[in-house]
Scaffold this motif. Structure first.
Motif, PDB file in Angstrom:
ATOM      1  N   ASP A   1       0.847  -1.187   0.000  1.00 24.61           N
ATOM      2  CA  ASP A   1       0.000   0.000   0.000  1.00 24.61           C
ATOM      3  C   ASP A   1       0.884   1.239   0.000  1.00 24.61           C
ATOM      4  O   ASP A   1       1.877   1.310   0.728  1.00 24.61           O
ATOM      5  CB  ASP A   1      -0.905   0.020   1.234  1.00 24.61           C
ATOM      6  CG  ASP A   1      -1.966  -1.071   1.183  1.00 24.61           C
ATOM      7  OD1 ASP A   1      -2.083  -1.729   0.138  1.00 24.61           O
ATOM      8  OD2 ASP A   1      -2.663  -1.261   2.195  1.00 24.61           O
TER       9      ASP A   1
ATOM     10  N   PHE B   1      -6.286   8.553  -0.141  1.00 27.40           N
ATOM     11  CA  PHE B   1      -7.384   7.950  -0.881  1.00 27.40           C
ATOM     12  C   PHE B   1      -8.115   9.027  -1.682  1.00 27.40           C
ATOM     13  O   PHE B   1      -8.236  10.184  -1.253  1.00 27.40           O
ATOM     14  CB  PHE B   1      -8.367   7.259   0.069  1.00 27.40           C
ATOM     15  CG  PHE B   1      -7.817   6.000   0.683  1.00 27.40           C
ATOM     16  CD1 PHE B   1      -7.455   4.929  -0.120  1.00 27.40           C
ATOM     17  CD2 PHE B   1      -7.664   5.893   2.056  1.00 27.40           C
ATOM     18  CE1 PHE B   1      -6.965   3.763   0.438  1.00 27.40           C
ATOM     19  CE2 PHE B   1      -7.174   4.732   2.623  1.00 27.40           C
ATOM     20  CZ  PHE B   1      -6.813   3.661   1.803  1.00 27.40           C
TER      21      PHE B   1
ATOM     22  N   LYS C   1      -7.188   5.797  -6.255  1.00 32.05           N
ATOM     23  CA  LYS C   1      -6.925   4.933  -5.106  1.00 32.05           C
ATOM     24  C   LYS C   1      -8.115   4.974  -4.154  1.00 32.05           C
ATOM     25  O   LYS C   1      -8.563   6.051  -3.737  1.00 32.05           O
ATOM     26  CB  LYS C   1      -5.660   5.412  -4.383  1.00 32.05           C
ATOM     27  CG  LYS C   1      -5.299   4.603  -3.158  1.00 32.05           C
ATOM     28  CD  LYS C   1      -4.015   5.139  -2.532  1.00 32.05           C
ATOM     29  CE  LYS C   1      -3.700   4.439  -1.224  1.00 32.05           C
ATOM     30  NZ  LYS C   1      -2.452   4.956  -0.616  1.00 32.05           N
ATOM     31  N   ARG C   2      -8.666   3.792  -3.835  1.00 31.25           N
ATOM     32  CA  ARG C   2      -9.845   3.702  -2.984  1.00 31.25           C
ATOM     33  C   ARG C   2      -9.632   2.679  -1.864  1.00 31.25           C
ATOM     34  O   ARG C   2      -8.994   1.647  -2.075  1.00 31.25           O
ATOM     35  CB  ARG C   2     -11.065   3.258  -3.794  1.00 31.25           C
ATOM     36  CG  ARG C   2     -11.514   4.210  -4.897  1.00 31.25           C
ATOM     37  CD  ARG C   2     -12.159   5.450  -4.327  1.00 31.25           C
ATOM     38  NE  ARG C   2     -12.826   6.240  -5.360  1.00 31.25           N
ATOM     39  CZ  ARG C   2     -13.168   7.509  -5.213  1.00 31.25           C
ATOM     40  NH1 ARG C   2     -12.926   8.139  -4.072  1.00 31.25           N
ATOM     41  NH2 ARG C   2     -13.769   8.158  -6.189  1.00 31.25           N
ATOM     42  N   PRO C   3     -10.228   2.929  -0.692  1.00 32.04           N
ATOM     43  CA  PRO C   3     -10.280   1.883   0.329  1.00 32.04           C
ATOM     44  C   PRO C   3     -11.484   0.985   0.063  1.00 32.04           C
ATOM     45  O   PRO C   3     -12.426   1.377  -0.642  1.00 32.04           O
ATOM     46  CB  PRO C   3     -10.468   2.673   1.626  1.00 32.04           C
ATOM     47  CG  PRO C   3     -11.265   3.868   1.200  1.00 32.04           C
ATOM     48  CD  PRO C   3     -10.797   4.197  -0.203  1.00 32.04           C
TER      49      PRO C   3
ATOM     50  N   ASP D   1     -15.734   4.931  -1.147  1.00 26.43           N
ATOM     51  CA  ASP D   1     -15.076   3.624  -1.027  1.00 26.43           C
ATOM     52  C   ASP D   1     -15.384   2.735  -2.229  1.00 26.43           C
ATOM     53  O   ASP D   1     -16.332   2.962  -2.979  1.00 26.43           O
ATOM     54  CB  ASP D   1     -15.542   2.896   0.239  1.00 26.43           C
ATOM     55  CG  ASP D   1     -15.255   3.674   1.508  1.00 26.43           C
ATOM     56  OD1 ASP D   1     -14.464   4.644   1.445  1.00 26.43           O
ATOM     57  OD2 ASP D   1     -15.821   3.318   2.555  1.00 26.43           O
TER      58      ASP D   1
ATOM     59  N   GLN E   1      -8.745  -6.545   2.506  1.00 25.97           N
ATOM     60  CA  GLN E   1      -9.249  -5.279   3.031  1.00 25.97           C
ATOM     61  C   GLN E   1      -8.315  -4.104   2.747  1.00 25.97           C
ATOM     62  O   GLN E   1      -8.431  -3.058   3.378  1.00 25.97           O
ATOM     63  CB  GLN E   1      -9.470  -5.399   4.542  1.00 25.97           C
ATOM     64  CG  GLN E   1     -10.587  -6.343   4.939  1.00 25.97           C
ATOM     65  CD  GLN E   1     -11.950  -5.840   4.476  1.00 25.97           C
ATOM     66  OE1 GLN E   1     -12.266  -4.652   4.573  1.00 25.97           O
ATOM     67  NE2 GLN E   1     -12.767  -6.754   3.949  1.00 25.97           N
TER      68      GLN E   1
ATOM     69  N   GLU F   1      -6.137  -1.518  -0.204  1.00 24.57           N
ATOM     70  CA  GLU F   1      -6.551  -0.511  -1.178  1.00 24.57           C
ATOM     71  C   GLU F   1      -6.750  -1.141  -2.553  1.00 24.57           C
ATOM     72  O   GLU F   1      -6.177  -2.191  -2.858  1.00 24.57           O
ATOM     73  CB  GLU F   1      -5.492   0.592  -1.267  1.00 24.57           C
ATOM     74  CG  GLU F   1      -4.129   0.091  -1.722  1.00 24.57           C
ATOM     75  CD  GLU F   1      -3.052   1.163  -1.571  1.00 24.57           C
ATOM     76  OE1 GLU F   1      -2.159   1.204  -2.429  1.00 24.57           O
ATOM     77  OE2 GLU F   1      -3.101   1.935  -0.600  1.00 24.57           O
TER      78      GLU F   1
END
Length: 233
Positions: free
Chosen positions: A58, A63, A85-87, A95, A104, A106
């Protein structure tokens, strides 16, 4: 001494030739690997083939930012077009809602596009997971390229917790993978990739049948060289 060297060179030539006769003619190729399970427990993944894969960690970027490349221990990985870039989480506004195999971390989302190109730092192997944006099933396909182009690896993937595995490796350490193109239909409204890993040629244990003809040529050259020395002696 000349006779001994001549026999040694000739023996090397015969050994290499005998080895070639026991296998089918080979040429460099990119091999595709498909596993709809996960790479921790799956059986048809690059790690299970003896490749020393390094996970792309990561990054420190925030984000929601657009990225055209990310850094890794293996070198930069470039994206075209840029990705977001997203969680992974429940917030639909910020998200990426779902994934698979308990991951879980990115993800890197390519929205409103049908094709994403990855430029790799000359890796012998690369794998990743992909999932469509819309919560329905769509075919996502990927092609890897070195000096040659791989077969198309296409999978029907559900956007609701259905991310699936794509893997590629080159069977010739001298012909590493340079790029990967990932595609999805327009109706998928984009897709995301994550869980990327790669391996350099120096850390790979993939057999290299493409190098065998070179060994035979080398053995033949040594035999001719020492035969000439013997004739002169």
């Amino acid at each position: 001494m000349a006779t001994s060297l001549q026999k040694g060179g000739f023996a090397l030539f015969l050994t290499a030739a005998a080895s070639l006769s026991t296998i089918a003619p080979a040429h460099a190729a990119i091999v595709t690997v498909n596993n709809s399970g996960n790479w921790i427990n799956g059986t048809d993944t690059l790690a299970n083939l003896g490749l020393n894969l390094v996970s792309i960690p990561d990054g420190a970027e925030a984000f929601g930012v657009y990225l055209d490349k990310i850094s890794s221990p293996l070198g930069d990985i470039e994206f075209s077009p840029s990705v977001v870039k997203r969680p992974i989480g429940p917030n639909q506004a910020t998200d990426w809602l779902t994934w698979s195999n308990g991951y879980q971390g990115e993800v890197y989302a390519a929205y409103n596009t049908t094709t994403l190109n990855l430029k790799l730092p000359n890796l012998i192997a690369f794998d990743f997971y992909a999932e469509p944006n819309v919560l329905d099933s769509f075919t996502i396909s990927a092609i890897a390229q070195s000096g040659i182009v791989s077969d198309v690896l296409a999978q029907s993937i559900n956007g609701n917790t259905g991310a699936q595995y794509f893997g590629f490796y080159s069977d010739d350490p001298l012909d590493p993978i340079q790029s990967i193109q990932i595609s999805a239909p327009e109706t998928a409204n984009g897709f995301a990739i994550a869980q990327m890993r790669g391996a350099r040629a120096s850390s790979a244990t993939v057999p290299s049948p493409a190098l065998l003809p070179g060994m035979i040529v080398m053995g033949l050259g040594m035999w001719r060289k020492y035969r000439s020395k013997s004739d002169l002696g």
